[in-house]
Design a protein around this motif. Structure first.
Motif, short mmCIF file in Angstrom:
data_model
loop_
_atom_site.label_atom_id
_atom_site.label_comp_id
_atom_site.label_asym_id
_atom_site.label_seq_id
_atom_site.Cartn_x
_atom_site.Cartn_y
_atom_site.Cartn_z
N ALA A 126 -5.78 -94.13 71.77
CA ALA A 126 -4.62 -93.55 72.44
C ALA A 126 -4.80 -92.03 72.52
CB ALA A 126 -3.35 -93.89 71.68
N PRO A 127 -4.48 -91.44 73.66
CA PRO A 127 -4.64 -89.99 73.79
C PRO A 127 -3.62 -89.23 72.95
CG PRO A 127 -3.53 -90.86 75.71
CD PRO A 127 -3.93 -92.05 74.87
N LYS A 128 -3.98 -88.04 72.58
CA LYS A 128 -3.06 -87.13 71.91
C LYS A 128 -3.20 -85.79 72.62
CE LYS A 128 -2.73 -89.09 67.30
NZ LYS A 128 -3.55 -90.28 67.37
N PHE A 129 -2.09 -85.12 72.81
CA PHE A 129 -2.09 -83.81 73.43
C PHE A 129 -1.57 -82.79 72.44
CE2 PHE A 129 -1.77 -86.64 77.13
CZ PHE A 129 -2.86 -86.19 77.84
N VAL A 130 -2.19 -81.62 72.45
CA VAL A 130 -1.80 -80.54 71.56
C VAL A 130 -1.30 -79.38 72.41
CG1 VAL A 130 -2.60 -78.90 69.81
CG2 VAL A 130 -3.54 -81.22 69.87
N ASN A 131 -0.20 -78.80 72.02
CA ASN A 131 0.36 -77.65 72.72
C ASN A 131 0.59 -76.54 71.69
OD1 ASN A 131 1.64 -76.19 74.90
ND2 ASN A 131 3.55 -76.56 73.81
N THR A 132 0.10 -75.35 72.00
CA THR A 132 0.35 -74.21 71.13
C THR A 132 0.93 -73.08 71.97
OG1 THR A 132 -1.52 -74.81 69.73
CG2 THR A 132 -0.66 -72.58 69.48
N CYS A 133 2.01 -72.50 71.51
CA CYS A 133 2.63 -71.35 72.17
C CYS A 133 2.47 -70.14 71.26
CB CYS A 133 4.11 -71.61 72.43
SG CYS A 133 4.39 -72.95 73.59
N TYR A 134 1.95 -69.08 71.84
CA TYR A 134 1.77 -67.83 71.09
C TYR A 134 2.76 -66.80 71.60
CZ TYR A 134 -2.72 -69.74 69.66
OH TYR A 134 -3.71 -70.53 69.14
N SER A 135 3.21 -65.94 70.71
CA SER A 135 4.04 -64.80 71.08
C SER A 135 3.48 -63.57 70.38
CB SER A 135 5.49 -65.00 70.64
OG SER A 135 6.09 -66.04 71.35
N LEU A 136 3.39 -62.48 71.13
CA LEU A 136 2.98 -61.21 70.55
C LEU A 136 4.23 -60.43 70.19
CD1 LEU A 136 0.02 -60.08 72.82
CD2 LEU A 136 -0.08 -60.89 70.46
#
Length: 81
Positions: free
Chosen positions: A12-22
């Motif tokens: 089964a696929p897995k998706f990763v999401n990362t949000c960065y803030s400076l």
């Protein structure tokens, strides 16, 4: 793909999401999530992902800022060339 060749079901696929803030030029923070399909919906994988530690040392924040800049440079070059 190799599993399909052998008549097996792929993982089964897995998706990763990362949000960065400076927060400053050398001070970054992030939040990440990992998602997988469950009964026709994309749901978070429990225990995966999270936020960058509140008490992270300055070197960690500097590295997060580098990751944020790297992400920005990659996504803008892929979109605009």
């Amino acid at each position: 793909m190799a599993k399909l060749v052998f008549g097996e079901a792929p993982a089964a696929p897995k998706f990763v999401n990362t949000c960065y803030s400076l927060v400053a030029p050398d001070y970054g923070i992030s939040i990440a999530g990992v998602y997988q399909p469950v009964n026709g919906q994309w749901l978070e994988v429990e225990g995966a992902g999270g936020i960058s530690p509140v008490d992270a040392p300055r070197a960690f924040r500097s590295q997060e800022a580098k990751f944020a800049n790297g992400w920005f440079n990659t996504i803008t070059s892929e979109i605009f060339g």
